[in-house]
Structure formats: structure tokens, C-alpha cells
Design a protein around this motif. Structure first.
Motif, PDB file in Angstrom:
ATOM      1  N   SER A 112       0.751  -1.313   0.064  1.00  0.00           N
ATOM      2  CA  SER A 112       0.052  -0.021  -0.133  1.00  0.00           C
ATOM      3  C   SER A 112       1.105   1.079   0.043  1.00  0.00           C
ATOM      4  O   SER A 112       0.313   2.081  -0.644  1.00  0.00           O
ATOM      5  N   VAL A 131      -9.783   6.951 -12.115  1.00  0.00           N
ATOM      6  CA  VAL A 131      -9.788   5.432 -11.633  1.00  0.00           C
ATOM      7  C   VAL A 131      -8.664   5.182 -10.738  1.00  0.00           C
ATOM      8  O   VAL A 131      -8.942   4.468  -9.594  1.00  0.00           O
ATOM      9  N   LEU A 132      -7.338   5.822 -10.927  1.00  0.00           N
ATOM     10  CA  LEU A 132      -6.342   5.484 -10.087  1.00  0.00           C
ATOM     11  C   LEU A 132      -6.661   5.963  -8.669  1.00  0.00           C
ATOM     12  O   LEU A 132      -6.278   5.277  -7.403  1.00  0.00           O
ATOM     13  N   LEU A 142      -9.332   3.773  -6.794  1.00  0.00           N
ATOM     14  CA  LEU A 142      -8.796   2.540  -6.375  1.00  0.00           C
ATOM     15  C   LEU A 142      -8.070   2.861  -5.099  1.00  0.00           C
ATOM     16  O   LEU A 142      -8.357   1.751  -4.156  1.00  0.00           O
ATOM     17  N   LEU A 143      -7.234   3.626  -5.105  1.00  0.00           N
ATOM     18  CA  LEU A 143      -6.420   3.967  -3.761  1.00  0.00           C
ATOM     19  C   LEU A 143      -7.108   4.335  -2.891  1.00  0.00           C
ATOM     20  O   LEU A 143      -6.833   4.009  -1.669  1.00  0.00           O
ATOM     21  N   THR A 193     -10.325   3.690  -1.983  1.00  0.00           N
ATOM     22  CA  THR A 193     -11.509   2.915  -1.531  1.00  0.00           C
ATOM     23  C   THR A 193     -11.020   1.338  -1.255  1.00  0.00           C
ATOM     24  O   THR A 193     -11.883   0.690  -0.428  1.00  0.00           O
ATOM     25  N   LEU A 194      -9.852   1.021  -1.447  1.00  0.00           N
ATOM     26  CA  LEU A 194      -9.328  -0.247  -1.180  1.00  0.00           C
ATOM     27  C   LEU A 194      -9.293  -0.359   0.377  1.00  0.00           C
ATOM     28  O   LEU A 194      -8.580   0.631   1.016  1.00  0.00           O
TER      29      LEU A 194
END
Length: 219
Positions: free
Chosen positions: A6, A58-59, A62-63, A65-66
């Protein structure tokens, strides 16, 4: 290990997002300005900057919400917020450290544009708020234990009815009552009356004074 991955994702996504946002904003702004200048438009000219902005979104999504580790959004948010915060302290020194004459694939890359208009600060704050989101730290629903128990292979076990679910016992049967059956009736055990004279054994009962063994012997 998940925190390390992460962290690396945050370090990579922050500069990539800066570049993509710069390409999208610069391309979109120059395209719209050109439309206004010539008095006409051609919408396919917006496809390229829209792709840049879409990939950046999009990036970031994703970063942000993970849920496997909050370290990535934290690092990326701090890297994007720090340059704008530096403008409060030494604005000219900060801007001089950001290259402003780069090009990528023949297109100009004015990295100072998202810094000057505050886009980097906005994106960085969104990532930092994603770290402190309550949903990120909320545990998933606990497995249900009131139903069928799970076997080691993950399939639900067969449900067995509780004692209270069985139907009530049937009432005791009367011993004098013959059970119902679809078979032929049983052969009677009592002997049938014998015929006397010309009478049928199924006629009226014998008269008084007569014997069943033969005709009347008084005559």
C-alpha cells in the motif's frame, strides 16, 4: 506485507496522478480556448484530455476505496497536499522547484498548473479523508450461527429439526377397533348354521321346540 504494498502504491500513484491531471487540464483548457477563438468546435478534440483525466480518477478511486491498508492513501494524500501547503511558506521557492518546461509525447507538460489552481490540494485532501473514513475501519458482518453450521469444506451442514419441531404423537389406538385394511375380509371363526329341511340357514330363526339336529320327532 500489505502495508508495504500500500505504501508503494501511494508513492507511485501520487506523481502519476499529478502528470495525468496536468495533461488533462492543459489539453482540455487549450481545446476549449481554441473553440472560443475560432467560433466553432470539434468534440473529438476532447477525447485525449478526457482519457487522461479518466485514468487519473480511476487510480485515485482504487487507492482511496481499497480497504486492505490505509497507508497508501495517507502517503499519496500527503505528497499531493505538501506542495500547496509550501506556497503558504515560500511560494516562489516551491514553484521554482517544479519544472515548467517539460513535454510528454510532444504535448507540453505544465506541472505548475494543478499546483497554482489548487487541484493538487483538493485531490490530496480527498485521499486523506478516505483514510479517516469510518467505513474503512468497519468490520464486515459476522457469520450467522443461528442457521446451519458450516462444515470444513465451506458447505452448510444438513439442518436437523429440533425436538420441538417434531409432530405430536398420535393418540393411542382402541384395541377393540379393527384396523383399516384394503385386503379381503378374514374368514369367520364361528361355524355357519346347518340347513334343516327345506329351509335356508339365512331364513327366520328356528321355531321353538325344534332341534337343529333333524326334523321334529314328536309326530
Amino acid at each position: 506485507m500489505r502495508h508495504l504494498w500500500s505504501f508503494l502504491a501511494g508513492v507511485v500513484v501520487a506523481p502519476v496522478t499529478w502528470v495525468l491531471v496536468t495533461l488533462g487540464q492543459d489539453g482540455s483548457g487549450r481545446t476549449v480556448d481554441r473553440w472560443v477563438e475560432i467560433g466553432t468546435y470539434s468534440t473529438p478534440n476532447l477525447i485525449e484530455p478526457a482519457v487522461y483525466l479518466g485514468v487519473a480518477g480511476v487510480l485515485l478511486g482504487l487507492l482511496g476505496t481499497l480497504r486492505f491498508s490505509p497507508l497508501g492513501p495517507l502517503v499519496a494524500g500527503l505528497l499531493l497536499v505538501a506542495p500547496y501547503v509550501g506556497l503558504f511558506v515560500a511560494p516562489f521557492s516551491v514553484r521554482d522547484r517544479v519544472p515548467g518546461d517539460l513535454k510528454l509525447l510532444g504535448d507540453p507538460l505544465p506541472l505548475r498548473q494543478p499546483l497554482d489552481n489548487g487541484t493538487l490540494f483538493l485531490i490530496g485532501m480527498l485521499l486523506l479523508m478516505a483514510v479517516f473514513s469510518a467505513a474503512r475501519w468497519r468490520r464486515g458482518p459476522a457469520p450467522r450461527t443461528d442457521g446451519a453450521e458450516l462444515t470444513p469444506d465451506g458447505t452448510p451442514a444438513e439442518q436437523r429439526p429440533a425436538p420441538a419441531d417434531w409432530p405430536p404423537p398420535a393418540p393411542p389406538r382402541d384395541p377393540d377397533t379393527a384396523p383399516l385394511t384394503l385386503a379381503y375380509p378374514e374368514t369367520p371363526t364361528e361355524p355357519l348354521p346347518r340347513r334343516t329341511g327345506g329351509e335356508s340357514p339365512w331364513s327366520a330363526p328356528p321355531r321353538a321346540g325344534t332341534r337343529p339336529d333333524g326334523p321334529d320327532q314328536s309326530h
